[in-house]
Each structure stands twice: as structure tokens, then as C-alpha cells.
Design a protein around this motif. Structure first.
Motif, short mmCIF file in Angstrom:
data_model
loop_
_atom_site.label_atom_id
_atom_site.label_comp_id
_atom_site.label_asym_id
_atom_site.label_seq_id
_atom_site.Cartn_x
_atom_site.Cartn_y
_atom_site.Cartn_z
N VAL A 127 -1.07 -10.70 -25.90
CA VAL A 127 -0.88 -9.28 -26.18
C VAL A 127 -0.40 -8.65 -24.89
O VAL A 127 -1.03 -8.80 -23.84
CB VAL A 127 -2.19 -8.62 -26.66
N ARG A 128 0.74 -7.96 -24.94
CA ARG A 128 1.31 -7.32 -23.76
C ARG A 128 1.11 -5.81 -23.88
O ARG A 128 1.64 -5.19 -24.80
CB ARG A 128 2.79 -7.66 -23.67
N VAL A 129 0.35 -5.23 -22.97
CA VAL A 129 0.05 -3.80 -22.97
C VAL A 129 0.76 -3.17 -21.78
O VAL A 129 0.61 -3.64 -20.65
CB VAL A 129 -1.48 -3.57 -22.87
N SER A 130 1.53 -2.10 -22.02
CA SER A 130 2.21 -1.38 -20.95
C SER A 130 1.80 0.08 -20.99
O SER A 130 1.83 0.70 -22.05
CB SER A 130 3.73 -1.47 -21.11
N VAL A 131 1.43 0.59 -19.84
CA VAL A 131 1.03 1.99 -19.72
C VAL A 131 1.81 2.61 -18.57
O VAL A 131 1.79 2.10 -17.45
CB VAL A 131 -0.49 2.14 -19.46
N SER A 132 2.52 3.68 -18.86
CA SER A 132 3.28 4.41 -17.85
C SER A 132 2.50 5.68 -17.50
O SER A 132 2.12 6.43 -18.39
CB SER A 132 4.66 4.76 -18.38
N LEU A 133 2.26 5.87 -16.21
CA LEU A 133 1.45 7.00 -15.75
C LEU A 133 2.27 7.95 -14.89
O LEU A 133 3.13 7.52 -14.13
CB LEU A 133 0.27 6.49 -14.93
N ARG A 134 1.95 9.22 -15.00
CA ARG A 134 2.53 10.19 -14.07
C ARG A 134 1.79 10.10 -12.74
O ARG A 134 0.71 9.51 -12.66
CB ARG A 134 2.42 11.60 -14.65
N ARG A 135 2.35 10.69 -11.74
CA ARG A 135 1.76 10.62 -10.41
C ARG A 135 0.38 11.28 -10.36
O ARG A 135 -0.48 10.89 -9.59
CB ARG A 135 2.71 11.31 -9.44
N SER A 136 0.17 12.27 -11.22
CA SER A 136 -1.08 13.03 -11.20
C SER A 136 -2.22 12.33 -11.94
O SER A 136 -3.34 12.82 -11.94
CB SER A 136 -0.85 14.40 -11.83
N ALA A 137 -1.97 11.20 -12.55
CA ALA A 137 -3.00 10.52 -13.34
C ALA A 137 -4.08 9.93 -12.45
O ALA A 137 -3.83 9.51 -11.32
CB ALA A 137 -2.37 9.41 -14.18
N ASP A 138 -5.30 9.90 -12.96
CA ASP A 138 -6.43 9.30 -12.26
C ASP A 138 -6.40 7.79 -12.52
O ASP A 138 -6.83 7.32 -13.58
CB ASP A 138 -7.74 9.93 -12.74
N LEU A 139 -5.90 7.03 -11.57
CA LEU A 139 -5.69 5.60 -11.75
C LEU A 139 -7.01 4.85 -11.94
O LEU A 139 -7.10 3.94 -12.75
CB LEU A 139 -4.92 5.04 -10.55
#
Length: 163
Positions: free
Chosen positions: A116-128
Motif C-alpha cells: 500500500v503506497r500512501v502519499s501525503v503532501s503538507l504545507r510548510r505550516s503543517a505540524d510534522l
């Protein structure tokens, strides 16, 4: 450079090279008896004079360039992607990451070998840290259950955007 600009500039260069090759071939054909296609001031066919290997070499280079450009277009359209998207997996991932600010784009794909391949794109302001904690605690296992592959390996890719 963003991928869309790279694709546009690259396709422009490939197109210009193919147009130049087309004009060269038209100029060469123009020299044959009974064939008048373009004015002599547009292109000069003296490149291949006295060189019998030049025309096959130019034709081969144009074919290779056309094949590379065709493959590039197919990949840009997404035809070379591995696996299939799952709506249930994407919905479950969205529910699991609900409430976290800065989530851009999410994707879940089932790959041929059972992963299963999961991809998440985050903005710079996201709490990593919060995103990683939520993925580790519950999101990945929920996605596996939603797609019906409880024992599958999962590859998670996080992409943090600059802007």
C-alpha cells in the motif's frame, strides 16, 4: 523549477528540434527532380551534400527524439504510474488526518506486489510531528483495513512544500 514548467520548457525544446528537423527534410526533398515544396531562402539542404550517411543519421536521431518525447508525454499524463488508486483508502486517510492544519493532497495506491503506497503532501505550516504521530498510531492501520489488506506492507511518503 516546478515540474509543470520543466515539462513546458522541455516540450518547447523538443518541438523546436522536430520543426528544425522537418525543415531540413523538406529542404533535402526539394532538391529532387520535380519536387518543389519550399522556397530555397527558407532552408538550405547543403548539410547532407557528399555525405551518404547524413540523411539516415538525421532520420534516426529524429525518430529517437520523437520516441523520447512521446514517452515523456505519456508519463506526464500519468500513464506510467504504478498501482491503482483506492477511494476507500483515501477517504479513511482523510478521516484519520482530520483536524490537522496544513494537509495539502493525500493519495493511497495499491501496488502490484501487495504493498500500500500512501502519499501525503503538507504545507510548510503543517505540524510534522503531529502528522507522523497520527500516521504511526492509527492512520496506516485504518487504511490497510479499508482496502482489505491488513498484513500488507505500507510505504508512506511525506512531501513538505516550500510555499
Amino acid at each position: 523549477m516546478r515540474p509543470r514548467w520543466g515539462n513546458r520548457v522541455g516540450l518547447l525544446l523538443v518541438g523546436l528540434a522536430l520543426v528544425a528537423g522537418g525543415f531540413g527534410l523538406l529542404a533535402t526533398v526539394r532538391r529532387r527532380p520535380g519536387a518543389v515544396l519550399i522556397d530555397a531562402s527558407v532552408a538550405d539542404g547543403s548539410v547532407a551534400d557528399g555525405k551518404p550517411w547524413a540523411l539516415p543519421l538525421l532520420a534516426g536521431a529524429a525518430m529517437v527524439l520523437a520516441l523520447v518525447a512521446t514517452r515523456w508525454l505519456l508519463m506526464a499524463l500519468g500513464w506510467g504510474r504504478v498501482g491503482s488508486r483506492t477511494g476507500a483508502g483515501i477517504a479513511m486517510l482523510g478521516v484519520a488526518l482530520k483536524g490537522i492544519d496544513g494537509i495539502g493532497r493525500i493519495s493511497v495506491r495499491l501496488v502490484r506486489d501487495g504493498r500500500v503506497r500512501v502519499s501525503v503532501s503538507l504545507r510548510r505550516s503543517a505540524d510534522l510531528r503531529q502528522v507522523i504521530r497520527r500516521l504511526d498510531e492509527s492512520a496506516v492501520s485504518r487504511v490497510r483495513r479499508a482496502v482489505g489488506r491488513d498484513d500488507a506492507l505500507a510505504v508512506v511518503r511525506l512531501h513538505v512544500r516550500r510555499r
